[in-house]
Design an enzyme around this catalytic site. Sequence first.
Site, PDB file in Angstrom:
ATOM      1  N   THR A  37     -15.617  29.011 -25.846  1.00  0.00           N
ATOM      2  CA  THR A  37     -15.745  27.321 -25.245  1.00  0.00           C
ATOM      3  C   THR A  37     -14.423  27.152 -24.427  1.00  0.00           C
ATOM      4  O   THR A  37     -13.732  28.140 -24.376  1.00  0.00           O
ATOM      5  CB  THR A  37     -15.908  26.454 -26.611  1.00  0.00           C
ATOM      6  OG1 THR A  37     -14.516  26.439 -27.225  1.00  0.00           O
ATOM      7  CG2 THR A  37     -16.974  26.627 -27.450  1.00  0.00           C
ATOM      8  N   SER A  86     -12.206  21.482 -32.569  1.00  0.00           N
ATOM      9  CA  SER A  86     -11.215  21.224 -33.334  1.00  0.00           C
ATOM     10  C   SER A  86     -10.447  19.738 -32.914  1.00  0.00           C
ATOM     11  O   SER A  86      -9.594  19.334 -33.462  1.00  0.00           O
ATOM     12  CB  SER A  86     -10.252  22.148 -33.343  1.00  0.00           C
ATOM     13  OG  SER A  86      -9.546  22.250 -31.946  1.00  0.00           O
ATOM     14  N   THR A 135      -9.738  21.296 -42.755  1.00  0.00           N
ATOM     15  CA  THR A 135      -8.678  20.214 -42.668  1.00  0.00           C
ATOM     16  C   THR A 135      -8.335  19.394 -43.670  1.00  0.00           C
ATOM     17  O   THR A 135      -9.319  18.666 -44.422  1.00  0.00           O
ATOM     18  CB  THR A 135      -9.104  19.694 -41.102  1.00  0.00           C
ATOM     19  OG1 THR A 135      -7.992  18.774 -40.835  1.00  0.00           O
ATOM     20  CG2 THR A 135     -10.419  19.095 -41.316  1.00  0.00           C
ATOM     21  N   ASP A 136      -7.139  18.937 -43.493  1.00  0.00           N
ATOM     22  CA  ASP A 136      -6.670  17.750 -44.395  1.00  0.00           C
ATOM     23  C   ASP A 136      -7.384  16.500 -44.185  1.00  0.00           C
ATOM     24  O   ASP A 136      -7.257  15.602 -44.804  1.00  0.00           O
ATOM     25  CB  ASP A 136      -5.182  17.563 -44.411  1.00  0.00           C
ATOM     26  CG  ASP A 136      -4.449  17.580 -43.250  1.00  0.00           C
ATOM     27  OD1 ASP A 136      -5.260  17.514 -42.289  1.00  0.00           O
ATOM     28  OD2 ASP A 136      -3.025  17.313 -43.222  1.00  0.00           O
ATOM     29  N   GLU A 137      -7.888  16.478 -42.738  1.00  0.00           N
ATOM     30  CA  GLU A 137      -8.344  15.247 -42.322  1.00  0.00           C
ATOM     31  C   GLU A 137      -9.610  14.704 -43.139  1.00  0.00           C
ATOM     32  O   GLU A 137     -10.133  13.652 -42.945  1.00  0.00           O
ATOM     33  CB  GLU A 137      -8.630  15.405 -40.726  1.00  0.00           C
ATOM     34  CG  GLU A 137      -7.496  15.617 -39.829  1.00  0.00           C
ATOM     35  CD  GLU A 137      -7.646  15.254 -38.426  1.00  0.00           C
ATOM     36  OE1 GLU A 137      -8.632  14.706 -38.070  1.00  0.00           O
ATOM     37  OE2 GLU A 137      -6.915  15.565 -37.764  1.00  0.00           O
ATOM     38  N   TYR A 161     -14.649  14.155 -35.747  1.00  0.00           N
ATOM     39  CA  TYR A 161     -14.361  15.315 -36.004  1.00  0.00           C
ATOM     40  C   TYR A 161     -14.317  15.835 -37.660  1.00  0.00           C
ATOM     41  O   TYR A 161     -14.906  16.730 -38.154  1.00  0.00           O
ATOM     42  CB  TYR A 161     -13.038  15.700 -35.271  1.00  0.00           C
ATOM     43  CG  TYR A 161     -12.314  16.901 -36.042  1.00  0.00           C
ATOM     44  CD1 TYR A 161     -12.911  18.382 -35.795  1.00  0.00           C
ATOM     45  CD2 TYR A 161     -11.070  16.687 -36.734  1.00  0.00           C
ATOM     46  CE1 TYR A 161     -12.081  19.283 -36.449  1.00  0.00           C
ATOM     47  CE2 TYR A 161     -10.486  17.907 -37.208  1.00  0.00           C
ATOM     48  CZ  TYR A 161     -10.929  18.996 -36.965  1.00  0.00           C
ATOM     49  OH  TYR A 161     -10.356  20.261 -37.722  1.00  0.00           O
ATOM     50  N   LYS A 165     -16.251  18.123 -40.203  1.00  0.00           N
ATOM     51  CA  LYS A 165     -15.780  19.363 -41.080  1.00  0.00           C
ATOM     52  C   LYS A 165     -15.975  19.016 -42.531  1.00  0.00           C
ATOM     53  O   LYS A 165     -16.327  19.776 -43.265  1.00  0.00           O
ATOM     54  CB  LYS A 165     -14.268  19.141 -40.806  1.00  0.00           C
ATOM     55  CG  LYS A 165     -13.816  19.810 -39.453  1.00  0.00           C
ATOM     56  CD  LYS A 165     -14.067  21.365 -39.195  1.00  0.00           C
ATOM     57  CE  LYS A 165     -13.327  22.118 -39.981  1.00  0.00           C
ATOM     58  NZ  LYS A 165     -13.510  23.640 -39.578  1.00  0.00           N
ATOM     59  N   LEU A 201      -0.749  17.482 -29.455  1.00  0.00           N
ATOM     60  CA  LEU A 201       0.377  16.584 -29.231  1.00  0.00           C
ATOM     61  C   LEU A 201       1.701  17.597 -28.864  1.00  0.00           C
ATOM     62  O   LEU A 201       2.000  17.463 -27.998  1.00  0.00           O
ATOM     63  CB  LEU A 201       0.801  15.996 -30.547  1.00  0.00           C
ATOM     64  CG  LEU A 201       2.182  15.120 -30.377  1.00  0.00           C
ATOM     65  CD1 LEU A 201       2.136  13.923 -29.476  1.00  0.00           C
ATOM     66  CD2 LEU A 201       2.639  14.590 -31.570  1.00  0.00           C
ATOM     67  N   PRO A 216       2.566  11.160 -23.633  1.00  0.00           N
ATOM     68  CA  PRO A 216       2.080   9.813 -24.095  1.00  0.00           C
ATOM     69  C   PRO A 216       1.953   9.814 -25.462  1.00  0.00           C
ATOM     70  O   PRO A 216       1.963  10.629 -26.126  1.00  0.00           O
ATOM     71  CB  PRO A 216       0.659  10.153 -23.558  1.00  0.00           C
ATOM     72  CG  PRO A 216       0.385  11.529 -23.402  1.00  0.00           C
ATOM     73  CD  PRO A 216       1.791  12.081 -23.232  1.00  0.00           C
ATOM     74  N   TYR A 218       0.674   7.601 -28.630  1.00  0.00           N
ATOM     75  CA  TYR A 218      -0.393   6.592 -28.784  1.00  0.00           C
ATOM     76  C   TYR A 218       0.202   5.564 -30.065  1.00  0.00           C
ATOM     77  O   TYR A 218       0.723   5.853 -31.002  1.00  0.00           O
ATOM     78  CB  TYR A 218      -1.607   7.344 -29.820  1.00  0.00           C
ATOM     79  CG  TYR A 218      -2.256   8.397 -29.001  1.00  0.00           C
ATOM     80  CD1 TYR A 218      -2.422   8.682 -27.614  1.00  0.00           C
ATOM     81  CD2 TYR A 218      -3.197   9.268 -29.810  1.00  0.00           C
ATOM     82  CE1 TYR A 218      -2.948   9.720 -26.857  1.00  0.00           C
ATOM     83  CE2 TYR A 218      -3.992  10.394 -28.884  1.00  0.00           C
ATOM     84  CZ  TYR A 218      -3.718  10.447 -27.654  1.00  0.00           C
ATOM     85  OH  TYR A 218      -4.551  11.422 -26.996  1.00  0.00           O
ATOM     86  N   GLY A 295      -9.488   4.290 -34.338  1.00  0.00           N
ATOM     87  CA  GLY A 295      -9.522   4.787 -35.862  1.00  0.00           C
ATOM     88  C   GLY A 295      -8.392   5.677 -36.194  1.00  0.00           C
ATOM     89  O   GLY A 295      -8.592   6.428 -37.261  1.00  0.00           O
ATOM     90  N   HIS A 296      -7.360   5.485 -35.540  1.00  0.00           N
ATOM     91  CA  HIS A 296      -6.305   6.475 -35.958  1.00  0.00           C
ATOM     92  C   HIS A 296      -5.941   6.594 -37.132  1.00  0.00           C
ATOM     93  O   HIS A 296      -5.340   5.522 -37.530  1.00  0.00           O
ATOM     94  CB  HIS A 296      -5.020   5.984 -34.905  1.00  0.00           C
ATOM     95  CG  HIS A 296      -4.110   7.094 -34.552  1.00  0.00           C
ATOM     96  ND1 HIS A 296      -3.117   7.061 -33.583  1.00  0.00           N
ATOM     97  CD2 HIS A 296      -4.054   8.347 -34.991  1.00  0.00           C
ATOM     98  CE1 HIS A 296      -2.634   8.172 -33.437  1.00  0.00           C
ATOM     99  NE2 HIS A 296      -2.987   9.044 -34.367  1.00  0.00           N
TER     100      HIS A 296
END
Length: 356
Positions: A37, A86, A135-137, A161, A165, A201, A216, A218, A295-296
Amino acid sequence: MQNAVLVTGGAGFIGSNFVLDWLAAGDEHVINLDALTYAGNCENLASLDGDTRHTFVQGDIGDFDLVCRLLAEHQPRAVINFAAESHVDRSIHGPGDFIQTNIVGTFRLLEAVRSYYGQLGKDAQNAFRFLHVSTDEVYGSLAKDDPAFTEQNRYEPNSPYSASKAASDHLVRAYCHTYGLPVLTTNCSNNYGPYHFPEKLIPLVIHNALAGKPLPIYGDGMQIRDWLYVKDHCSAIRRVLEAGRVGEVYNIGGWNEKPNLDVVHTLCAILDELSPRADGRSYKAQITFVQDRPGHDRRYAIDAGKLERELGWKPAETFETGIRKAVEWYLDNQGWVKNVTSGAYRDWVGKQYGTT
Ligand code: NAD
Ligand code: DAU
């Protein structure tokens, strides 16, 4: 079963670091299945050109027939699944590919692996592992004083995302519980280091700083991420593969919680030293506060205590040593960045690898 492992997503950021480190540490054959991709880049693997221990196959983890064929042909003793969409911002912009690869793709991959596993002899079954990289997310967002995520935290994914996951983690767990597939799952914090695509980032800030563009931030920039040098993530995965208990989950992290603004200030300070701006001002002058990510998640933090206690793993890099190495890598590899950002690496891919 042969002395081989199947790695998926091995042309991406973490996957390519994993393949390079794996082959630097031993002689086991790696079959590298990657759809290429926008995030897959064979240039990351250029040092393996002509190395017969590495077989690259362009293809989709959701292609059941292809995966079955690769498993039958190479008889790997393990599958390590990095392949995924990702990037959180892209998942907000368009979640479709995330559902397709991270959920449907993982499901089809598991089906192919289940079929292969069922045909193995008893010894080969005992040795086989399916390691799912997550992921920890999936654990959601922490408040300021909450303890770091352990493996016991409930799943509360907040972005398309992380939800995709989380779904894939549940499928992996179910294939162990229901079909007896010997799985391992790892949930890692934010990685950084070589070959990191400059949409995330740290590489984005390095790239934009050098290009004289805005950096930038956020919202207020006080969101916290827990940073781990990518080579440490790879060594943790190798350790879990080697000694992890079947069906277990291992959190991976480096105890490096940092607010985003601190990370950007650190990057600017290292760049000021190693590649100063022509006008003598700090790169901090390019920092620009922009609208927040919808939704950060406010804070992630990983408790890697289980991995340390049970398997004796520890990261080799601190944030200070790792971030300097990362900046140096980007400064030394401006050609890679240029190709990635211009898309020129696609031509290179066409020349280097055919499609199977
Ligand atoms: P990446 O986006 O850099 O690479 C993903 C790779 O997967 C690419 O090479 C891409 O071509 C490939 N791919 C995508 N869809 C595919 C498909 N359908 N079939 C085959 N290949 C496909 O991602 P990354 O940052 O290297 O992350 C790798 C894994 O680690 C992901 O599962 C991600 O969720 C997980 N993870 C990432 C981080 C991080 O900080 N980057 C942290 C924890 C966990
Ligand atoms: O926590 C692990 C996750 O880390 C992985 O599962 C993901 O695959 C990986 O992309 C990463 O997700 P993040 O959303 O945390 O990474 P990103 O680099 O996109 O953003 C890091 C933080 O910086 C986040 O709080 C958003 C913020 N940010 C990001 C970008 C790209 C900015 O402030 N400005 C930016 O331009």
